[in-house]
Design an enzyme around this catalytic site. Structure first.
Site, PDB file in Angstrom:
ATOM      1  N   TYR A  85       3.876  -3.884   2.472  1.00 52.03           N
ATOM      2  CA  TYR A  85       2.825  -2.867   2.556  1.00 52.03           C
ATOM      3  C   TYR A  85       3.192  -1.833   3.611  1.00 52.03           C
ATOM      4  CZ  TYR A  85      -1.679  -0.678   3.536  1.00 52.03           C
ATOM      5  OH  TYR A  85      -2.686   0.235   3.704  1.00 52.03           O
TER       6      TYR A  85
ATOM      7  N   GLU B 146      -0.128   5.694   1.021  1.00 47.20           N
ATOM      8  CA  GLU B 146       0.031   4.242   1.012  1.00 47.20           C
ATOM      9  C   GLU B 146       1.015   3.802  -0.069  1.00 47.20           C
ATOM     10  OE1 GLU B 146      -3.435   1.064   1.215  1.00 47.20           O
ATOM     11  OE2 GLU B 146      -2.865   1.380  -0.863  1.00 47.20           O
TER      12      GLU B 146
END
Ligand code: GDP
Ligand code: MN
Length: 324
Positions: A90, A158
């Protein structure tokens, strides 16, 4: 404004972030993933992300298109190479309201919502403060993500999951949110409304999807002695409605005496574009160049309505100039 995955990945590509290879429906020659393009997350769980192969990709695409995900109808899909997932990580860049500075968040436990990742598995802070805790690959990604955040006025950039596959990192998903206050100075490929419209002083109206394609069309028209009256780039993923609006906008200009439509369909589907053209009952001489996803269906719709479709942009331009 939230961008679709495919729009976010377009930006990633522009900044040199590695993304999985994309395919149009009839280009597929290997195992792929078909992904619903909607703004809500959790598509995987909702059945909006499916594995497919050369044989069943059309079927799978049909299943996903038209599906409802949390009340949002799926109007676009993205087809990508299927990665062999070794690890899911992530990464994100956000803006901290208090310090008005960019904050980087990284975790080696990606693929799930960051809220669900234990605190001890998360690295968070200003790039300079955390860079020594992450690998060079992630440092480089953060530099690019920070650049995107600044240049595109993004309040979130993201990558989740960032997939490790055969020793390489891929941005397998994108989530990009643009600051609504900055939208006046930003425009995005595949945007639903508007598109990029420019007026010139010739007599040929031009509609295309993609800035590069439209520029190429203008150059080709110029080469063969034609003059554009205006042009409109409708962007990627153009639905019937988007193309209908584009036609209205271009024909509103009274200098337009003929129309040239140049569609290279990837996410857009030729039959949807063709339907828009037919629905509009266009009176001025018109030529269409149409290749890509569902081109046969699209061309049939056009031909049934007496509209000529071409394979090559050159032939298309020659034809419209010939009518002079
Ligand atoms: P989201 O559920 O809307 O966030 O969609 P994502 O793009 O994050 O994908 C959800 C999940 O689908 C990922 O975490 C993966 O497990 C799976 N997935 C996505 N791309 C691939 C791929 O290329 N190969 C495989 N095997 N799974 C994938
Ligand atoms: Mn995701």
């Amino acid at each position: 404004m939230k961008l679709l995955e495919v729009q976010g990945k377009e930006i990633f590509k522009e900044y040199g972030i590695n993304i999985p290879k994309q395919f149009s429906l009839n280009q597929v020659d290997q195992d792929v993933v078909v992904k619903a393009q909607v703004l809500t997350g959790g598509r995987g769980k909702a059945g909006g992300i499916k594995l497919a192969n050369v044989h069943n990709v059309k079927e799978v695409a049909q299943q996903i298109l038209g599906m409802q995900i949390k009340g949002e109808e799926v109007k676009q899909i993205l087809i990508e190479e299927r990665l062999n997932i070794e690890e899911e990580h992530y990464l994100s860049v956000t803006i901290d309201r208090n310090s008005k500075d960019y904050i980087c968040v990284a975790s080696a436990k990606g693929g799930v919502n960051i809220e669900d990742v234990p605190k001890e598995d998360i690295v968070k802070g200003k790039f300079e403060d955390i860079k020594d805790q992450i690998c060079i690959g992630k440092q480089n990604l953060f530099k690019k993500m920070l650049q995107i955040a600044k240049e595109k006025d993004a309040i979130l950039v993201e990558i989740n999951p960032l997939i490790l596959s055969n020793h390489k990192l891929y941005a397998a998903d994108s989530k990009v949110i643009i600051d609504d206050n900055a939208l006046f100075r930003q425009s995005f490929e595949g945007e639903k409304e508007g598109g990029n419209y420019v007026e010139l002083d010739g007599d040929v109206g031009i509609i295309g999807n993609g800035a590069g394609l439209v520029m190429g069309t203008l150059d080709t028209l110029d080469y063969y002695g034609g003059k554009p009256a205006n042009f409109l780039d409708v962007g990627g993923g153009s639905s019937t409605e988007v193309v209908e609006n584009a036609i209205d906008r271009v024909l509103e200009n009274k200098n337009v005496k003929k129309l040239l439509v140049n569609i290279f369909a990837g996410i857009s589907r030729c039959e949807e574009v063709a339907q828009a053209i037919v629905n509009k009952q266009i009176e001025v001489p018109m030529v269409v160049r149409m290749v890509g996803t569902n081109q046969e269906e699209g061309r049939k719709i056009l031909l049934d309505n007496g509209i000529k479709a071409f394979d090559s942009m050159e032939d298309c331009v020659k034809e419209i100039v010939k009518n002079e």
